[in-house]
Design an enzyme around this catalytic site. Sequence first.
Site, PDB file in Angstrom:
ATOM      1  CG  HIS A 149      -8.639   1.429  -8.430  1.00 21.69           C
ATOM      2  ND1 HIS A 149      -9.076   2.641  -8.275  1.00 21.69           N
ATOM      3  CD2 HIS A 149      -7.789   1.281  -7.704  1.00 21.69           C
ATOM      4  CE1 HIS A 149      -8.479   3.300  -7.171  1.00 21.69           C
ATOM      5  NE2 HIS A 149      -7.587   2.355  -7.079  1.00 21.69           N
ATOM      6  CG  PHE A 150      -4.098  -0.978 -11.038  1.00 24.97           C
ATOM      7  CD1 PHE A 150      -3.517  -1.378 -12.009  1.00 24.97           C
ATOM      8  CD2 PHE A 150      -4.434  -2.075 -10.242  1.00 24.97           C
ATOM      9  CE1 PHE A 150      -3.627  -2.641 -12.809  1.00 24.97           C
ATOM     10  CE2 PHE A 150      -4.507  -3.570 -10.550  1.00 24.97           C
ATOM     11  CZ  PHE A 150      -3.965  -3.700 -12.029  1.00 24.97           C
ATOM     12  CG  HIS A 151      -4.479   0.312 -16.309  1.00 25.84           C
ATOM     13  ND1 HIS A 151      -4.764  -0.817 -15.865  1.00 25.84           N
ATOM     14  CD2 HIS A 151      -3.419   0.327 -16.860  1.00 25.84           C
ATOM     15  CE1 HIS A 151      -3.889  -1.701 -16.414  1.00 25.84           C
ATOM     16  NE2 HIS A 151      -2.787  -1.011 -16.701  1.00 25.84           N
ATOM     17  CE1 TYR A 210      -1.554   8.510  -1.078  1.00 25.62           C
ATOM     18  CE2 TYR A 210      -2.010   6.246  -0.662  1.00 25.62           C
ATOM     19  CZ  TYR A 210      -2.630   7.568  -0.838  1.00 25.62           C
ATOM     20  OH  TYR A 210      -3.880   7.642  -0.989  1.00 25.62           O
ATOM     21  NE  ARG A 243      -5.684  -8.061 -10.584  1.00 27.83           N
ATOM     22  CZ  ARG A 243      -4.920  -7.340  -9.866  1.00 27.83           C
ATOM     23  NH1 ARG A 243      -5.391  -7.189  -8.667  1.00 27.83           N
ATOM     24  NH2 ARG A 243      -3.684  -7.030 -10.087  1.00 27.83           N
ATOM     25  NE  ARG A 244      -2.405 -10.278 -10.678  1.00 29.64           N
ATOM     26  CZ  ARG A 244      -1.830 -10.282  -9.297  1.00 29.64           C
ATOM     27  NH1 ARG A 244      -2.492 -11.007  -8.302  1.00 29.64           N
ATOM     28  NH2 ARG A 244      -1.002  -9.258  -9.099  1.00 29.64           N
ATOM     29  CG  HIS A 266      -1.996   1.297   0.892  1.00 35.24           C
ATOM     30  ND1 HIS A 266      -3.029   1.515  -0.060  1.00 35.24           N
ATOM     31  CD2 HIS A 266      -1.576   2.502   1.698  1.00 35.24           C
ATOM     32  CE1 HIS A 266      -3.428   2.563   0.023  1.00 35.24           C
ATOM     33  NE2 HIS A 266      -2.576   3.440   0.895  1.00 35.24           N
TER      34      HIS A 266
END
Length: 550
Positions: free
Chosen positions: A368-370, A221, A433-434, A217
């Site tokens: 989301h993470f893209h 950041y 996913r994956r 996590h």
Amino acid sequence: MIAVKDRKLALWNIGIAYIAFIIGTFCGLLQVFVRNDSLQLPKFLDYYQILTAHGVLLALIFTAFFIFAFLIAGMSKTLGSFGPKVSLFAWIGLWTTAIGTTMATVMIISGKASVLYTFYAPLKASGWYYLGLALFIIGTWFTSFALLGHFVAWKKKNKGQFSPLFAYMTTATLLLWIIACLGVVATVVFQYLPWAFGLTDTINVELSRSLFWYFGHPLVYFWLLPAYMAWYVVMPKIIGTKVFSDSLARFSFILFILFSFPVGFHHQLTEPGIDSFWKFLQVVLTFMVIIPTLMTAFSMFATFEISGRNKGGTGLFGWLRKLPWKDVRFSSLFIAMLFFIPGGAGGIINASFQLNELVHNTLWVVGHFHITVGTPVAMTFMSVTFWLIPYLTGREFPKHLQKLAHIQIGTWAIGMLLMSTAQHLLGLLGAPRRTAYAGYNGNESAAEWFQGILSNHVTMAIGGTILFFSAMLLVYIVANLMFVAPKVQDEKDLVEFPIAESDTSHTAKFLENWGIWVGIAVALIVMAYALPLYDMIQNAPPGSRGFITW
Ligand code: HEM
Ligand SMILES: [Cu+2]
């Protein structure tokens, strides 16, 4: 202009970052075609192999090398050029990181490490893969300590003064990185390496995942804070104004440090071995990060409005038109921020205990993470690329390349909008996913994944193709700025390193007291992790032997 030797160091870091970017985005292109069954990989390539390469090369390697380039250049710019010790440590760091990267990449390419970038046990890669990752991290520590040493030396020489905002934020970012890595180093050194090299037969899976996410996590950041540095410190200068509030900027970075650590369980909400009390506690702490995020959003828009009004913009939104849209350094940052609005909202959904049940391990998460790391962070790095490389190489950023840069940014935004929207919707319909192509024998729900207009694997592939085109355009621009564009003749024509003025007259002294903040961070970590980790070790389940499923 910063010292030649410091420029060289930063340029090597950028160069390696973009080599990883080329291979990583190519893997992304292959993935979108495999997933809609329009491409069959040759025998020697496995879907999980390219997906591992994609995750490692983009999320770990590209980001880390680029971030260090940015921090190195900025620290030399704001605190003065590096002494011999700082330089030595930073070079050792660069080569150690590069050797580790090469080892890990070779293992992935030779098919001995298709365990994805999260390397969950009990999937078992070659020990050399884990060793490569360990070297990668040790290398980044060398560079981090070099930069922190540079900071301490400056503080000694300038007693009682506030450090420049850029240097302050760099210090915060590096402290976050060093503390975060402790978790992944612990699991790699004490669990994975002995297991992968055959000294132990089994591994405590729950513990390894928890230590991974203790790192995983704050890792996000570590990507975001340097992007925020460009937003807080660089952006106001580009649009011709000052930092909105120095103390707000510093305080938000402190909050990001505090609430980045005690929250890793929000990635493990579906894991049975963790008591729901700890999950609840960490989810509550996760939501605390909304505070500094909204503080950041507020200062960005305040900065835009102040600048626009100073330039004569009137009315409720008239100031928007006065912003320098033709300046690609700005327009790229603005688009990056826009993408972060749905990105951040999606993060709140993912972290919510119940909603997580719906989206966990689906393509939603990929969407989301893209639109968090893949666009807000990556596009901010593109924006920095456009001025940092010419600044370091002493070359111009010619008009025709600026035009291409606009096209590059635009195509990335369009490609990402298509790909990530499709991924979000497909995820809600249940697409995992994956996984490579899976039609589940024409099962009705699976068929839906190929029928919608937006909720469609083909839409995802079209988006991915536009993205890859954009990535190659960027590589072309980078190569030109590195080696081809004409050199500036006079130093005063050099592309600027934009650092906005920041007024420290109202900034509280205690914000510079790192001892307090690291102390509170450690206390929060102990509160959130000590008991559950102790429990996982004391009442360990029988360990698992390794699996090689590919
Ligand atoms: C050409 C641009 C890109 C394309 C076409 C692309 C495509 C994809 C696709 C289709 C997946 C999901 C595969 C699956 O779950 O089966 C994926 C995963 C991922 N992508 Fe990208 N992506 C691109 C750029 C990026 C960038 C710039 C980053 C980060 C800086 C990134 C980070 C990731 C990560 C971390 C994963 C997860 C890997 C895993 O599940 O282990 N991608 N990408
Ligand atoms: Cu997280």
